[in-house]
Design a protein around this motif. Structure first.
Motif, PDB file in Angstrom:
ATOM      1  N   GLY A 174       0.820  -1.350   0.047  1.00  0.00           N
ATOM      2  CA  GLY A 174      -0.047   0.108  -0.035  1.00  0.00           C
ATOM      3  C   GLY A 174       0.737   1.370   0.021  1.00  0.00           C
ATOM      4  N   PHE A 175       1.825   1.514   0.973  1.00  0.00           N
ATOM      5  CA  PHE A 175       2.855   2.729   0.777  1.00  0.00           C
ATOM      6  C   PHE A 175       3.473   2.769  -0.504  1.00  0.00           C
ATOM      7  N   ASP A 188       2.486   1.941  -3.175  1.00  0.00           N
ATOM      8  CA  ASP A 188       1.656   2.081  -4.288  1.00  0.00           C
ATOM      9  C   ASP A 188       1.241   3.968  -4.130  1.00  0.00           C
ATOM     10  N   HIS A 189       1.235   4.321  -2.947  1.00  0.00           N
ATOM     11  CA  HIS A 189       1.114   5.786  -2.575  1.00  0.00           C
ATOM     12  C   HIS A 189       2.165   6.520  -3.032  1.00  0.00           C
ATOM     13  N   MET A 190       3.377   5.934  -2.945  1.00  0.00           N
ATOM     14  CA  MET A 190       4.587   6.628  -3.253  1.00  0.00           C
ATOM     15  C   MET A 190       4.720   6.763  -5.077  1.00  0.00           C
ATOM     16  N   ASN A 197       2.226   6.740  -7.082  1.00  0.00           N
ATOM     17  CA  ASN A 197       1.198   7.474  -7.328  1.00  0.00           C
ATOM     18  C   ASN A 197       1.686   8.932  -7.238  1.00  0.00           C
ATOM     19  N   SER A 198       2.010   9.140  -6.097  1.00  0.00           N
ATOM     20  CA  SER A 198       2.691  10.762  -6.026  1.00  0.00           C
ATOM     21  C   SER A 198       3.780  10.857  -7.294  1.00  0.00           C
ATOM     22  N   ARG A 214       1.928  11.604 -10.425  1.00  0.00           N
ATOM     23  CA  ARG A 214       1.106  12.735 -10.337  1.00  0.00           C
ATOM     24  C   ARG A 214       2.099  14.264 -10.417  1.00  0.00           C
ATOM     25  N   HIS A 239       7.591   8.891   6.784  1.00  0.00           N
ATOM     26  CA  HIS A 239       6.397   8.942   5.681  1.00  0.00           C
ATOM     27  C   HIS A 239       6.845  10.218   5.057  1.00  0.00           C
ATOM     28  N   GLU A 291       8.173  10.177   1.043  1.00  0.00           N
ATOM     29  CA  GLU A 291       7.105  10.835   0.196  1.00  0.00           C
ATOM     30  C   GLU A 291       7.931  12.164  -0.458  1.00  0.00           C
TER      31      GLU A 291
END
Length: 195
Positions: A35-36, A38-40, A42-43, A46, A161, A165
């Motif tokens: 999950g984390f 994936d979040h990175m 996505n960032s 973006r 985090h 990020e």
């Protein structure tokens, strides 16, 4: 032709499918099983204005190593392929990025000579299910597969985090700058005539 790449890589440890468009709008569809991570990613998409579709099936029952490292290999390969002959690109990109208490630096040279300089101290073993020691392995894999010179520094920061990020966002912004076309550049930006 668009500056895009489609990569498929299958080993006994991972099965990866990736589509990358350097001239996108920041759309992402990411599924790595972490999950984390994936979040990175996505960032990254973006903030770099890259369109990225990524599906990874990895041996997460072992740990996150193969999934994260192999994703770096595939992303780096896609960056190299999407850039093609590198004509008219700026080649260099850098970003000093603030995120709350964190300040990180990322600098890139799309030189064709892979190198990673990494100066980041993290203070926890995991963020979510992401093993923090894999951050360096990911960027090492990206830098070598794409043949880029990549420097990453944590200049300030306490929250792991935020630091991680911030690094992904700074990498995205620096890569966006380095891959951007410049109408003043004919051929490649090198006295050697090749990158």
């Amino acid at each position: 032709m668009g500056r895009s790449a489609e990569i498929s890589r299958v080993t006994r440890e991972t099965d990866i499918r990736l589509n990358l468009d350097l001239d996108g709008s920041g759309k992402a569809d990411i599924q790595t099983g972490i999950g984390f991570f994936d979040h990175m990613l996505n960032s990254f998409a973006r903030h770099g204005f890259f369109d990225l579709t990524l599906t990874v099936k990895g041996d997460l029952e072992v740990d996150t190593h193969h999934t994260v490292e192999d994703t770096g290999i595939v992303l780096g390969t896609a960056i190299k392929q999407a850039l093609g002959d590198k004509k008219s690109i700026r080649r260099y990109g850098s970003m000093i990025l603030p995120m709350d208490e964190t300040l990180v630096l990322c600098a890139i040279d799309l030189s064709g000579r892979p190198y990673l300089s990494y100066d980041v101290l993290l203070t926890s073993e995991r963020v979510g299910e992401f093993e923090t020691e894999m951050l360096k392995e990911f960027f090492y894999a990206v830098s070598y597969a794409s043949e880029m010179n990549l420097h990453i520094r944590k200049m300030a920061g306490e929250n792991n985090h935020h630091v991680i990020e911030g690094i992904f966002k700074a990498f995205a912004k620096a890569l966006d700058e380095a891959t951007s076309p410049d109408p003043r550049i004919t051929g490649v930006l090198s006295t050697k005539g090749t990158l």
